[in-house]
Design an enzyme around this catalytic site. Sequence first.
Site, PDB file in Angstrom:
ATOM      1  N   HIS A  97      40.269   6.546 -28.874  1.00 23.60           N
ATOM      2  CA  HIS A  97      41.619   6.210 -29.319  1.00 23.60           C
ATOM      3  C   HIS A  97      41.496   4.973 -30.212  1.00 23.60           C
ATOM      4  O   HIS A  97      40.930   3.961 -29.777  1.00 23.60           O
ATOM      5  CB  HIS A  97      42.514   5.820 -28.136  1.00 23.60           C
ATOM      6  CG  HIS A  97      42.762   6.893 -27.124  1.00 23.60           C
ATOM      7  ND1 HIS A  97      43.952   7.571 -27.030  1.00 23.60           N
ATOM      8  CD2 HIS A  97      41.978   7.396 -26.139  1.00 23.60           C
ATOM      9  CE1 HIS A  97      43.901   8.438 -26.032  1.00 23.60           C
ATOM     10  NE2 HIS A  97      42.706   8.349 -25.475  1.00 23.60           N
ATOM     11  N   CYS A 144      38.535  24.669 -25.464  1.00 25.88           N
ATOM     12  CA  CYS A 144      38.599  23.203 -25.488  1.00 25.88           C
ATOM     13  C   CYS A 144      39.581  22.807 -26.598  1.00 25.88           C
ATOM     14  O   CYS A 144      39.381  23.162 -27.763  1.00 25.88           O
ATOM     15  CB  CYS A 144      37.227  22.587 -25.729  1.00 25.88           C
ATOM     16  SG  CYS A 144      37.345  20.812 -26.087  1.00 25.88           S
ATOM     17  N   HIS A 193      30.818  19.538 -29.072  1.00 29.86           N
ATOM     18  CA  HIS A 193      31.489  19.347 -27.789  1.00 29.86           C
ATOM     19  C   HIS A 193      30.626  18.518 -26.847  1.00 29.86           C
ATOM     20  O   HIS A 193      29.548  18.938 -26.428  1.00 29.86           O
ATOM     21  CB  HIS A 193      31.825  20.683 -27.116  1.00 29.86           C
ATOM     22  CG  HIS A 193      32.530  20.489 -25.810  1.00 29.86           C
ATOM     23  ND1 HIS A 193      33.888  20.331 -25.708  1.00 29.86           N
ATOM     24  CD2 HIS A 193      32.043  20.336 -24.550  1.00 29.86           C
ATOM     25  CE1 HIS A 193      34.215  20.116 -24.445  1.00 29.86           C
ATOM     26  NE2 HIS A 193      33.107  20.114 -23.719  1.00 29.86           N
ATOM     27  N   GLY A 235      41.836   8.064 -16.456  1.00 31.26           N
ATOM     28  CA  GLY A 235      42.946   8.812 -17.039  1.00 31.26           C
ATOM     29  C   GLY A 235      42.540   9.742 -18.170  1.00 31.26           C
ATOM     30  O   GLY A 235      43.383  10.128 -18.982  1.00 31.26           O
ATOM     31  N   HIS A 237      36.514  11.407 -26.947  1.00 36.51           N
ATOM     32  CA  HIS A 237      37.378  10.954 -28.044  1.00 36.51           C
ATOM     33  C   HIS A 237      37.586   9.458 -27.956  1.00 36.51           C
ATOM     34  O   HIS A 237      37.654   8.887 -26.871  1.00 36.51           O
ATOM     35  CB  HIS A 237      38.730  11.681 -28.027  1.00 36.51           C
ATOM     36  CG  HIS A 237      39.432  11.663 -26.709  1.00 36.51           C
ATOM     37  ND1 HIS A 237      39.075  12.508 -25.675  1.00 36.51           N
ATOM     38  CD2 HIS A 237      40.447  10.904 -26.241  1.00 36.51           C
ATOM     39  CE1 HIS A 237      39.845  12.270 -24.636  1.00 36.51           C
ATOM     40  NE2 HIS A 237      40.696  11.285 -24.950  1.00 36.51           N
ATOM     41  N   HIS A 289      36.865  16.318 -23.851  1.00 29.13           N
ATOM     42  CA  HIS A 289      36.062  16.333 -25.085  1.00 29.13           C
ATOM     43  C   HIS A 289      36.100  14.894 -25.557  1.00 29.13           C
ATOM     44  O   HIS A 289      37.188  14.354 -25.815  1.00 29.13           O
ATOM     45  CB  HIS A 289      36.680  17.300 -26.102  1.00 29.13           C
ATOM     46  CG  HIS A 289      35.956  17.396 -27.408  1.00 29.13           C
ATOM     47  ND1 HIS A 289      35.535  18.588 -27.967  1.00 29.13           N
ATOM     48  CD2 HIS A 289      35.571  16.427 -28.290  1.00 29.13           C
ATOM     49  CE1 HIS A 289      34.936  18.353 -29.133  1.00 29.13           C
ATOM     50  NE2 HIS A 289      34.956  17.044 -29.353  1.00 29.13           N
ATOM     51  N   ASP A 316      47.454  11.026 -32.738  1.00 30.27           N
ATOM     52  CA  ASP A 316      47.787  11.417 -31.365  1.00 30.27           C
ATOM     53  C   ASP A 316      49.217  11.957 -31.333  1.00 30.27           C
ATOM     54  O   ASP A 316      50.120  11.395 -31.943  1.00 30.27           O
ATOM     55  CB  ASP A 316      47.646  10.206 -30.425  1.00 30.27           C
ATOM     56  CG  ASP A 316      47.581  10.615 -28.967  1.00 30.27           C
ATOM     57  OD1 ASP A 316      46.524  10.445 -28.343  1.00 30.27           O
ATOM     58  OD2 ASP A 316      48.602  11.138 -28.444  1.00 30.27           O
TER      59      ASP A 316
HETATM   60  P1  5GP Z   1      42.993  10.944 -22.831  1.00 36.17           P
HETATM   61  O1  5GP Z   1      44.160  10.813 -21.885  1.00 36.17           O
HETATM   62  O2  5GP Z   1      42.128  12.127 -22.485  1.00 36.17           O
HETATM   63  O3  5GP Z   1      42.204   9.686 -23.038  1.00 36.17           O
HETATM   64  O4  5GP Z   1      43.627  11.199 -24.259  1.00 36.17           O
HETATM   65  C1  5GP Z   1      44.037  12.448 -24.694  1.00 36.17           C
HETATM   66  C2  5GP Z   1      45.039  12.206 -25.786  1.00 36.17           C
HETATM   67  O5  5GP Z   1      45.226  13.413 -26.476  1.00 36.17           O
HETATM   68  C3  5GP Z   1      46.415  11.746 -25.293  1.00 36.17           C
HETATM   69  O6  5GP Z   1      46.732  10.477 -25.851  1.00 36.17           O
HETATM   70  C4  5GP Z   1      47.358  12.847 -25.782  1.00 36.17           C
HETATM   71  O7  5GP Z   1      48.593  12.351 -26.242  1.00 36.17           O
HETATM   72  C5  5GP Z   1      46.553  13.501 -26.892  1.00 36.17           C
HETATM   73  N1  5GP Z   1      46.843  14.912 -27.076  1.00 36.17           N
HETATM   74  C6  5GP Z   1      46.914  15.854 -26.092  1.00 36.17           C
HETATM   75  N2  5GP Z   1      47.167  17.064 -26.624  1.00 36.17           N
HETATM   76  C7  5GP Z   1      47.241  16.885 -27.979  1.00 36.17           C
HETATM   77  C8  5GP Z   1      47.471  17.773 -29.069  1.00 36.17           C
HETATM   78  O8  5GP Z   1      47.659  18.987 -28.914  1.00 36.17           O
HETATM   79  N3  5GP Z   1      47.477  17.241 -30.318  1.00 36.17           N
HETATM   80  C9  5GP Z   1      47.288  15.896 -30.535  1.00 36.17           C
HETATM   81  N4  5GP Z   1      47.328  15.480 -31.806  1.00 36.17           N
HETATM   82  N5  5GP Z   1      47.061  15.034 -29.530  1.00 36.17           N
HETATM   83  C10 5GP Z   1      47.034  15.516 -28.262  1.00 36.17           C
HETATM   84 ZN    ZN Z   2      35.385  20.426 -27.082  1.00 34.08          ZN
END
Ligand code: 5GP
Ligand code: ZN
Length: 114
Positions: free
Chosen positions: A102, A4, A46, A93, A100, A98, A30
Amino acid sequence: MEDCLFCKISKGEIPSTKVYEDDDFFAFKDINPVAPVHVLVVPKKHIANIASLTAEDADIAGKMLYAIQKVAHILDLDKDGYRVVFNTGEKAGQSVLHMHAHILGGKEMAWPGV
Ligand code: 5GP
Ligand code: ZN
């Protein structure tokens, strides 16, 4: 959880730009920011997303809002305000399974924005 991405980032196994850490949460920038300030807050435990929370997770889920408040304060967003987004599931999206938050700020934001 093995394999993960955000478990690995929160354990420091994959590098990130850390903004905040306590016993239960880890916050980092991010990698692909969509606003001048774009930070992710993750629980160290997790949990896939809000949809998969159980009663056992209620304590951590509540504490997460308070951690978000602390991170927003560190980012100096208190005065101007900020948006908190939890993408949950495929159609929203969510790309990393995991949970999170934003934290988005540093610009004027429109609403509704969906
Ligand atoms: P989701 O689309 O799942 O709501 O958000 C996942 C976020 O994780 C995205 O905004 C993406 O840019 C960020 N992200 C994906 N991989 C990484 C990474 O390896 N490091 C960091 N710092 N952010 C990541
Ligand atoms: Zn996780």
